[in-house]
Structures are given as C-alpha cells and as structure tokens.
Design a protein around this motif. Structure first.
Motif, PDB file in Angstrom:
ATOM      1  N   ASP A 198       2.702  13.179  -2.324  1.00  0.00           N
ATOM      2  CA  ASP A 198       1.262  12.986  -2.541  1.00  0.00           C
ATOM      3  C   ASP A 198       0.942  11.503  -2.695  1.00  0.00           C
ATOM      4  O   ASP A 198      -0.055  11.004  -2.155  1.00  0.00           O
ATOM      5  N   SER A 199       1.791  10.805  -3.451  1.00  0.00           N
ATOM      6  CA  SER A 199       1.577   9.375  -3.658  1.00  0.00           C
ATOM      7  C   SER A 199       1.678   8.613  -2.345  1.00  0.00           C
ATOM      8  O   SER A 199       0.875   7.707  -2.065  1.00  0.00           O
ATOM      9  N   LEU A 200       2.649   8.990  -1.521  1.00  0.00           N
ATOM     10  CA  LEU A 200       2.835   8.309  -0.239  1.00  0.00           C
ATOM     11  C   LEU A 200       1.649   8.568   0.682  1.00  0.00           C
ATOM     12  O   LEU A 200       1.173   7.657   1.377  1.00  0.00           O
ATOM     13  N   MET A 201       1.132   9.806   0.692  1.00  0.00           N
ATOM     14  CA  MET A 201      -0.027  10.109   1.533  1.00  0.00           C
ATOM     15  C   MET A 201      -1.293   9.429   1.033  1.00  0.00           C
ATOM     16  O   MET A 201      -2.166   9.064   1.820  1.00  0.00           O
ATOM     17  N   THR A 202      -1.394   9.235  -0.287  1.00  0.00           N
ATOM     18  CA  THR A 202      -2.518   8.475  -0.827  1.00  0.00           C
ATOM     19  C   THR A 202      -2.479   7.042  -0.323  1.00  0.00           C
ATOM     20  O   THR A 202      -3.501   6.458   0.057  1.00  0.00           O
ATOM     21  N   LEU A 203      -1.265   6.461  -0.308  1.00  0.00           N
ATOM     22  CA  LEU A 203      -1.106   5.116   0.249  1.00  0.00           C
ATOM     23  C   LEU A 203      -1.479   5.104   1.726  1.00  0.00           C
ATOM     24  O   LEU A 203      -2.150   4.178   2.208  1.00  0.00           O
ATOM     25  N   SER A 204      -1.078   6.147   2.463  1.00  0.00           N
ATOM     26  CA  SER A 204      -1.405   6.245   3.882  1.00  0.00           C
ATOM     27  C   SER A 204      -2.918   6.212   4.093  1.00  0.00           C
ATOM     28  O   SER A 204      -3.419   5.521   4.986  1.00  0.00           O
ATOM     29  N   TYR A 205      -3.631   6.930   3.238  1.00  0.00           N
ATOM     30  CA  TYR A 205      -5.096   6.952   3.337  1.00  0.00           C
ATOM     31  C   TYR A 205      -5.663   5.548   3.153  1.00  0.00           C
ATOM     32  O   TYR A 205      -6.503   5.083   3.934  1.00  0.00           O
ATOM     33  N   HIS A 206      -5.211   4.865   2.092  1.00  0.00           N
ATOM     34  CA  HIS A 206      -5.755   3.538   1.795  1.00  0.00           C
ATOM     35  C   HIS A 206      -5.437   2.536   2.899  1.00  0.00           C
ATOM     36  O   HIS A 206      -6.289   1.724   3.293  1.00  0.00           O
ATOM     37  N   VAL A 207      -4.200   2.613   3.430  1.00  0.00           N
ATOM     38  CA  VAL A 207      -3.816   1.702   4.515  1.00  0.00           C
ATOM     39  C   VAL A 207      -4.654   1.983   5.762  1.00  0.00           C
ATOM     40  O   VAL A 207      -5.107   1.057   6.452  1.00  0.00           O
ATOM     41  N   SER A 208      -4.897   3.275   6.024  1.00  0.00           N
ATOM     42  CA  SER A 208      -5.666   3.651   7.219  1.00  0.00           C
ATOM     43  C   SER A 208      -7.114   3.214   7.130  1.00  0.00           C
ATOM     44  O   SER A 208      -7.797   3.080   8.149  1.00  0.00           O
ATOM     45  N   ASN A 209      -7.590   2.991   5.904  1.00  0.00           N
ATOM     46  CA  ASN A 209      -9.001   2.648   5.729  1.00  0.00           C
ATOM     47  C   ASN A 209      -9.216   1.191   5.333  1.00  0.00           C
ATOM     48  O   ASN A 209     -10.310   0.827   4.885  1.00  0.00           O
ATOM     49  N   LEU A 210      -8.190   0.385   5.503  1.00  0.00           N
ATOM     50  CA  LEU A 210      -8.360  -1.044   5.263  1.00  0.00           C
ATOM     51  C   LEU A 210      -9.281  -1.640   6.307  1.00  0.00           C
ATOM     52  O   LEU A 210      -9.204  -1.316   7.490  1.00  0.00           O
ATOM     53  N   LYS A 211     -10.139  -2.506   5.870  1.00  0.00           N
ATOM     54  CA  LYS A 211     -11.074  -3.159   6.789  1.00  0.00           C
ATOM     55  C   LYS A 211     -10.384  -4.349   7.461  1.00  0.00           C
ATOM     56  O   LYS A 211      -9.670  -5.087   6.845  1.00  0.00           O
TER      57      LYS A 211
END
Length: 211
Positions: A198-211
């Motif tokens: 879950d923690s890794l996928m949360t990081l994936s979300y944040h990285v995917s939404n970096l401007k």
C-alpha cells in the motif's frame, strides 16, 4: 492525562514522529524550542503541535517554549518506550529476518524473546542471537514465557489459525505484516497493520502526479 481521556488515533499516530524529531534535535545540543520552531522542522502547524501536546496536559511554558529533554522523555513515557514488553515474531522468511535483524525493538518498548517458523530447515538458526524455533514449540514457549505482543510476518492464508492460537496464549497486540484482518475477528486486541505494498502504491500515485 486523565485516565478516561480519549485521544484520537491521528494524534497517537503523530507521537512517534514527535519523538523521533525531538531525539534528533536533542542530540544536536538544542535545549529548548518553541512550537513555531518545531513546526518548521516537522511540517505541522504550531497550533496543531500545541493541540496535540495539550491532549496529554501540555508541556510548554508561555514565552519559553518546550524543554526538549523533558518533552522527549514525556512523549517516550506516553509511548511506553521503557515498557520492555515481551514479544515474539512468527515467520522467519526474508521479511521476518529483516524485521528481527534491523528493527531496534528495545529502543521502542519491546523485548524480542522468540522467533518461530514452520520451516524445519530454519530451526536452530540464529537471528540477533535468538534461535529460530519450529512453530510446533510455540505453545509451550508462550506458556513458559508469557509474551504479550506478536509480530506476524506470515502469509494471510496461515494467519487466522496462528492468530487464534496466539490470542488463546495471551497475546494482546499484533504488529501485523500479513494481510489478514485481525481486528475484524478480534476487536479485543491491539493491532498495528503494516502494508508495504500500500505504501509503495501511494508513492506510485504521488510520483505519477508530479507536475
């Protein structure tokens, strides 16, 4: 703190972070700090910090701030870092060995006294000078040593049976790395779930939404 005072889960979740940051600040030689200065280091607002600490009576002085040594010790006391709670770990695979080897249990209120696994080939191996025992010996070990907390590093399909047995043996709290939902079937025990995926996928979300 009054005995019947209910502290929210979100405040409790923040306490270890306060403890960690205050330890680092204390080790740097700083003696006192204001809520404003602490907020800049931690990313919380000064108001949030004061509200959190007031849940436990408040430790600051108007115009002085917080004595870092005192606040560090008080939060440690609240967290129970000196409780030395007897703890066992079940599941000595790669994850279990890593948790046992690298987590400073003693600095966080726990005393790891036993490690168990169903793999007979692992029996007798030492992890931080603790011998791995076969799971068949867990009943007698718990009866003789009365552990209170169990760390579960096992697959979820094995977790229910082992959890049920551990609770009958007096285990009151679980650090749960399995995906078995202990709280839904045993609301009477304390559970802290750790979902690395879950923690890794949360990081994936944040990285995917970096401007």
């Amino acid at each position: 703190m009054a005995k019947n005072t209910v502290v929210s889960a979100s405040v409790i979740k923040r306490l270890p972070r306060y403890y960690r940051f205050l330890g680092e600040i204390k080790n740097s030689g700083t003696v006192r700090i204001s809520s404003g200065e602490l907020s800049k280091k931690m990313g919380f607002t000064a108001s949030q910090i004061r509200q959190d600490l007031n849940c436990f009576g408040g430790f600051g002085q108007q115009g002085y701030g917080y004595n870092i040594e005192q606040l560090y010790k008080e939060i440690g006391k609240i967290l129970g870092v000196d409780n030395n709670v007897k703890t066992i770990l079940v599941g000595a695979g790669n994850l279990g060995k890593a948790v046992a080897s690298h987590m400073s249990f003693e600095e966080r209120g726990f005393n790891l006294i036993g490690i168990f696994d169903k793999n007979e080939a692992l029996a007798g191996q030492l992890v931080r000078n603790i011998p791995i025992r076969h799971i068949s010996g867990m009943y007698n070990f718990c009866k003789d040593n009365s552990p209170v907390v169990a760390v579960l590093c096992i697959p979820s399909d094995n977790a229910k049976e082992i959890t049920d047995e551990l609770i009958t043996l007096g285990i009151k709290g679980f650090w749960n790395f399995s995906h078995y939902d202990i709280a839904s079937t045993h609301p009477e025990v304390a559970v802290e779930n750790v979902h690395l995926s879950d923690s890794l996928m949360t990081l994936s979300y944040h990285v995917s939404n970096l401007k």
